[in-house]
Every structure is written in C-alpha cells, then in structure tokens.
Scaffold this motif. Structure first.
Motif, PDB file in Angstrom:
ATOM      1  N   LEU A 235       0.814  -1.220   0.000  1.00 56.73           N
ATOM      2  CA  LEU A 235       0.000   0.000   0.000  1.00 56.73           C
ATOM      3  C   LEU A 235       0.848   1.272   0.000  1.00 56.73           C
ATOM      4  O   LEU A 235       0.347   2.358   0.253  1.00 56.73           O
ATOM      5  CB  LEU A 235      -1.018   0.016   1.137  1.00 56.73           C
ATOM      6  CG  LEU A 235      -2.140  -1.029   1.008  1.00 56.73           C
ATOM      7  CD1 LEU A 235      -3.162  -0.871   2.132  1.00 56.73           C
ATOM      8  CD2 LEU A 235      -2.830  -0.943  -0.345  1.00 56.73           C
ATOM      9  N   THR A 236       2.141   1.124  -0.323  1.00 55.92           N
ATOM     10  CA  THR A 236       3.011   2.269  -0.601  1.00 55.92           C
ATOM     11  C   THR A 236       3.170   2.371  -2.111  1.00 55.92           C
ATOM     12  O   THR A 236       3.426   1.376  -2.779  1.00 55.92           O
ATOM     13  CB  THR A 236       4.404   2.059   0.027  1.00 55.92           C
ATOM     14  OG1 THR A 236       4.269   1.894   1.437  1.00 55.92           O
ATOM     15  CG2 THR A 236       5.320   3.239  -0.262  1.00 55.92           C
ATOM     16  N   TRP A 237       3.022   3.565  -2.669  1.00 56.43           N
ATOM     17  CA  TRP A 237       3.244   3.717  -4.103  1.00 56.43           C
ATOM     18  C   TRP A 237       4.727   3.514  -4.418  1.00 56.43           C
ATOM     19  O   TRP A 237       5.596   4.030  -3.706  1.00 56.43           O
ATOM     20  CB  TRP A 237       2.782   5.088  -4.591  1.00 56.43           C
ATOM     21  CG  TRP A 237       1.298   5.134  -4.779  1.00 56.43           C
ATOM     22  CD1 TRP A 237       0.377   5.718  -3.961  1.00 56.43           C
ATOM     23  CD2 TRP A 237       0.562   4.544  -5.863  1.00 56.43           C
ATOM     24  NE1 TRP A 237      -0.892   5.516  -4.460  1.00 56.43           N
ATOM     25  CE2 TRP A 237      -0.817   4.810  -5.626  1.00 56.43           C
ATOM     26  CE3 TRP A 237       0.926   3.822  -7.000  1.00 56.43           C
ATOM     27  CZ2 TRP A 237      -1.817   4.372  -6.486  1.00 56.43           C
ATOM     28  CZ3 TRP A 237      -0.085   3.388  -7.861  1.00 56.43           C
ATOM     29  CH2 TRP A 237      -1.426   3.664  -7.604  1.00 56.43           C
ATOM     30  N   GLN A 238       5.002   2.741  -5.470  1.00 53.47           N
ATOM     31  CA  GLN A 238       6.353   2.432  -5.892  1.00 53.47           C
ATOM     32  C   GLN A 238       6.510   2.763  -7.372  1.00 53.47           C
ATOM     33  O   GLN A 238       5.514   2.962  -8.086  1.00 53.47           O
ATOM     34  CB  GLN A 238       6.663   0.954  -5.645  1.00 53.47           C
ATOM     35  CG  GLN A 238       6.418   0.517  -4.201  1.00 53.47           C
ATOM     36  CD  GLN A 238       6.922  -0.877  -3.914  1.00 53.47           C
ATOM     37  OE1 GLN A 238       8.088  -1.189  -4.145  1.00 53.47           O
ATOM     38  NE2 GLN A 238       6.052  -1.735  -3.400  1.00 53.47           N
ATOM     39  N   THR A 239       7.753   2.805  -7.843  1.00 55.16           N
ATOM     40  CA  THR A 239       8.008   3.148  -9.240  1.00 55.16           C
ATOM     41  C   THR A 239       8.936   2.156  -9.917  1.00 55.16           C
ATOM     42  O   THR A 239       9.838   1.599  -9.290  1.00 55.16           O
ATOM     43  CB  THR A 239       8.646   4.548  -9.365  1.00 55.16           C
ATOM     44  OG1 THR A 239       9.893   4.571  -8.650  1.00 55.16           O
ATOM     45  CG2 THR A 239       7.736   5.637  -8.810  1.00 55.16           C
ATOM     46  N   TYR A 240       8.684   1.970 -11.201  1.00 61.52           N
ATOM     47  CA  TYR A 240       9.645   1.353 -12.108  1.00 61.52           C
ATOM     48  C   TYR A 240       9.943   2.376 -13.195  1.00 61.52           C
ATOM     49  O   TYR A 240       9.012   2.977 -13.767  1.00 61.52           O
ATOM     50  CB  TYR A 240       9.064   0.112 -12.790  1.00 61.52           C
ATOM     51  CG  TYR A 240       9.118  -1.179 -12.003  1.00 61.52           C
ATOM     52  CD1 TYR A 240      10.078  -1.412 -11.041  1.00 61.52           C
ATOM     53  CD2 TYR A 240       8.189  -2.193 -12.275  1.00 61.52           C
ATOM     54  CE1 TYR A 240      10.124  -2.606 -10.342  1.00 61.52           C
ATOM     55  CE2 TYR A 240       8.220  -3.401 -11.577  1.00 61.52           C
ATOM     56  CZ  TYR A 240       9.194  -3.592 -10.608  1.00 61.52           C
ATOM     57  OH  TYR A 240       9.234  -4.775  -9.915  1.00 61.52           O
ATOM     58  N   VAL A 262      16.557  -1.336 -15.359  1.00 61.17           N
ATOM     59  CA  VAL A 262      15.388  -1.029 -14.529  1.00 61.17           C
ATOM     60  C   VAL A 262      15.832  -0.303 -13.265  1.00 61.17           C
ATOM     61  O   VAL A 262      16.783  -0.723 -12.585  1.00 61.17           O
ATOM     62  CB  VAL A 262      14.613  -2.315 -14.131  1.00 61.17           C
ATOM     63  CG1 VAL A 262      13.398  -1.955 -13.263  1.00 61.17           C
ATOM     64  CG2 VAL A 262      14.173  -3.087 -15.363  1.00 61.17           C
ATOM     65  N   VAL A 263      15.132   0.774 -12.964  1.00 59.04           N
ATOM     66  CA  VAL A 263      15.318   1.513 -11.715  1.00 59.04           C
ATOM     67  C   VAL A 263      14.034   1.359 -10.911  1.00 59.04           C
ATOM     68  O   VAL A 263      12.948   1.677 -11.400  1.00 59.04           O
ATOM     69  CB  VAL A 263      15.612   3.006 -11.992  1.00 59.04           C
ATOM     70  CG1 VAL A 263      15.622   3.807 -10.696  1.00 59.04           C
ATOM     71  CG2 VAL A 263      16.941   3.161 -12.735  1.00 59.04           C
ATOM     72  N   GLN A 264      14.146   0.820  -9.699  1.00 58.41           N
ATOM     73  CA  GLN A 264      12.981   0.666  -8.826  1.00 58.41           C
ATOM     74  C   GLN A 264      13.112   1.627  -7.648  1.00 58.41           C
ATOM     75  O   GLN A 264      14.117   1.628  -6.942  1.00 58.41           O
ATOM     76  CB  GLN A 264      12.847  -0.765  -8.297  1.00 58.41           C
ATOM     77  CG  GLN A 264      11.602  -0.961  -7.423  1.00 58.41           C
ATOM     78  CD  GLN A 264      11.449  -2.368  -6.883  1.00 58.41           C
ATOM     79  OE1 GLN A 264      12.301  -3.236  -7.132  1.00 58.41           O
ATOM     80  NE2 GLN A 264      10.382  -2.623  -6.159  1.00 58.41           N
TER      81      GLN A 264
END
Length: 312
Positions: A235-240, A262-264
């Motif tokens: 439930l935390t917004w994450q990015t790729y 890929v950058v996470q």
C-alpha cells in the motif's frame, strides 16, 4: 538515493477491501487498512541506531501478531545499507515494539514518483480510460489485467504501482499481490509484495520461502534476480523506470538480443541486462521487434497510475 485480521463482517467496494473466495482478506486502501487491521501501521521501515551503530529495520506483517523482520547494518537498502549479512527474524508484536523503540519510522518516497512525461512521450495512463490501454479504471487508477493497444519498439517507460495489503499470505507467496510488467508478452519484470525478504540468501529468511527468489519483486521472472531488494511496504506507491532496447531481426532471424535497465524506487536494480530470450512463460513465445506492454492480472488488486512511454 533517497526515495519516498480482524474478521471482516461486511465487505464492500466503498471500503476498498476485497474478500477472495479463499477467505483471505485484502486491503487496497491504506486509510481503511489502518482502521481495520491492528498491525498495519506497525509494519514498515525504521532507522536509527541499534547498539550504538547506524542500522535499519524492515517489518512485514505476517498476520496474527507476527512479523518478518530484516535488520540492516548502516541503513536501509539503497539508503545506507553496507551490504553485510541481513539479520532475519520472525518475532511477535511486543518484541517488534521493543526492537524499534528509539528508532524513527520512515515512509520512503521514490525519487521518480510523479515524474512527468517528457516532450515526445505518450501518456499511456493518466487517470482516465483512453484508447491506448485496456483494463478497468476505478478511482483514477488502472486495475489489471490491462495492456497497451499499440505496439512499440525500444522505449523508456515510467510506471507507478501499489500492491495490496494481504498479511495472511507470507512474503514470497505468489498470491501476495501478484502482477507484472510484461514487455512484448515476452519479458516480465515481476510485481509482488516482497518487502523485508533477503534476496541474495533466500535460505537466510526466518520464514521458509514459498517461491524462488527470481520470482520476487523486481526480478525478471525465473531469469534474473533483482540486484537489490528495493521493495517498499504494501500500500506504498512504488516506481519502475524501465529502459528497454528491443531485439533486432534481419530477414526474420534475430541478430541482436534485447537489453534492459530497470530503476525501482529511484535505485538501479538491473543494469543493461541482456535478454537472450523471453522470461518465464514468455520464453516459449516468439520474440519480436515490436509489441504491447502488458500489466499482468493475477487475481490480485494491484493498482497502476502515471504510465508514460517514450519510444527511442
């Protein structure tokens, strides 16, 4: 880099809680989860000093008052951890409270969160249904299964995703918030709640893994392990942020393999990796120079937003 059960008597769309047929409760809204589950706010990341030395703690809720805890020397992954052995423990609620006493809880935000589409990029999903992508749009979010409707070649892409809170499933279980970003239906970058797992030494985890580490978040499915576990709590917004170079074909024969970086959550987890063929089930499908981007539906409510793509 810096980034940013109790029983359910009634389940409704308004409460954004999903009760699956197997009886496993799933929360898709952090405010609701905080009200309805005693340990939702206790899980997460903590930083400070343990025994006088800089350290950090990740605590993943296992339901029933238990937690999977990972203790890092120096700081959190991607934010100070010295790469020494992770101390993985399974402890109860009171032991966790004692462990993190004096530490500061932190809610990291990816450095690329909210990144705007550059000039020339195509906004695949910006909060409303559009002809460029299939899938269900609800509450301004995209819910898989979904896929782009126009094939693309080499690209740079930004994706934001949020995994559900499903504490009754153990970390590494493939039913703990499963999805995936599937390039051309060949190469899958896994999306899964893998928070607090020791990736490099899976046997070190205090709970027995229920899948192999190359099936965990950030990994290319069953092909390559993520270089670092940059997973944040559910439930935390994450990015790729994905930079993909498509394979090259000459007279119908592949002459150059695909490559990907890929950058996470603001930290590089794959650096110009060669993809000799598709990953997982995608390895059984013919590779191609252009194809769709698929946001895999796996029976779990994983939300996506702010998806844009710049072809190279």
């Amino acid at each position: 880099m810096r980034f940013l059960l109790s029983a359910l008597v009634c389940v409704s769309v308004a409460a954004v809680v999903v009760a699956k047929e197997d009886g496993v409760a799933t929360w898709t809204d952090p405010d609701v989860a905080a009200k309805e589950h005693a340990d939702f706010l206790l899980q997460g990341e903590y930083v400070g000093k343990i025994e006088g030395k800089p350290a950090a703690v990740q605590a993943a809720d296992l339901d029933g008052g238990s937690f999977l805890v990972a203790i890092y020397q120096g700081g959190l992954p991607g934010a100070g951890w010295d790469k020494s052995a992770i101390d993985s423990k399974k402890i109860d609620r009171e032991a966790l409270k004692t462990l993190v006493k004096g530490l500061k809880k932190t809610d990291r935000v990816s450095t690329t969160m909210g990144k705007k589409a550059p000039t020339g990029a195509t906004v695949i999903f910006g909060g409303e249904a559009n002809p460029l992508i299939t899938g269900t749009v609800k509450g301004g979010l995209l819910w898989p299964p979904a896929q782009t409707t126009q094939p693309v070649g080499s690209f740079s892409m930004h994706v934001e995703f949020r995994l559900p809170y499903k504490p009754a499933r153990l970390p590494s279980n493939q039913d703990r918030g499963n999805s995936g970003v599937y390039i051309f239906n060949n190469y899958e970058c896994q999306v899964l709640d893998s928070f607090a797992l020791d990736y490099e030494h899976p046997e070190n985890n205090a709970i027995k893994p229920q899948s192999i580490n190359k099936q965990w978040c950030g990994s290319f499915y069953k092909f390559k392990l993520s270089d670092l576990n940059m997973s944040l709590p559910p439930l935390t917004w994450q990015t790729y942020d994905i930079d993909f170079t498509a394979p090259v074909f000459t007279d119908g024969k592949k002459t150059t393999n695909a490559r990907v970086t890929v950058v996470q959550n603001g930290v590089k987890i794959h650096d110009d990796v060669e993809l000799p063929k598709g990953t997982g089930a995608g390895g059984r499908r013919p590779e191609k120079e252009k194809g769709p981007i698929i946001f895999q539906g796996h029976g779990n409510p994983v939300a996506y937003r702010n998806i844009w793509l710049l072809e190279k």
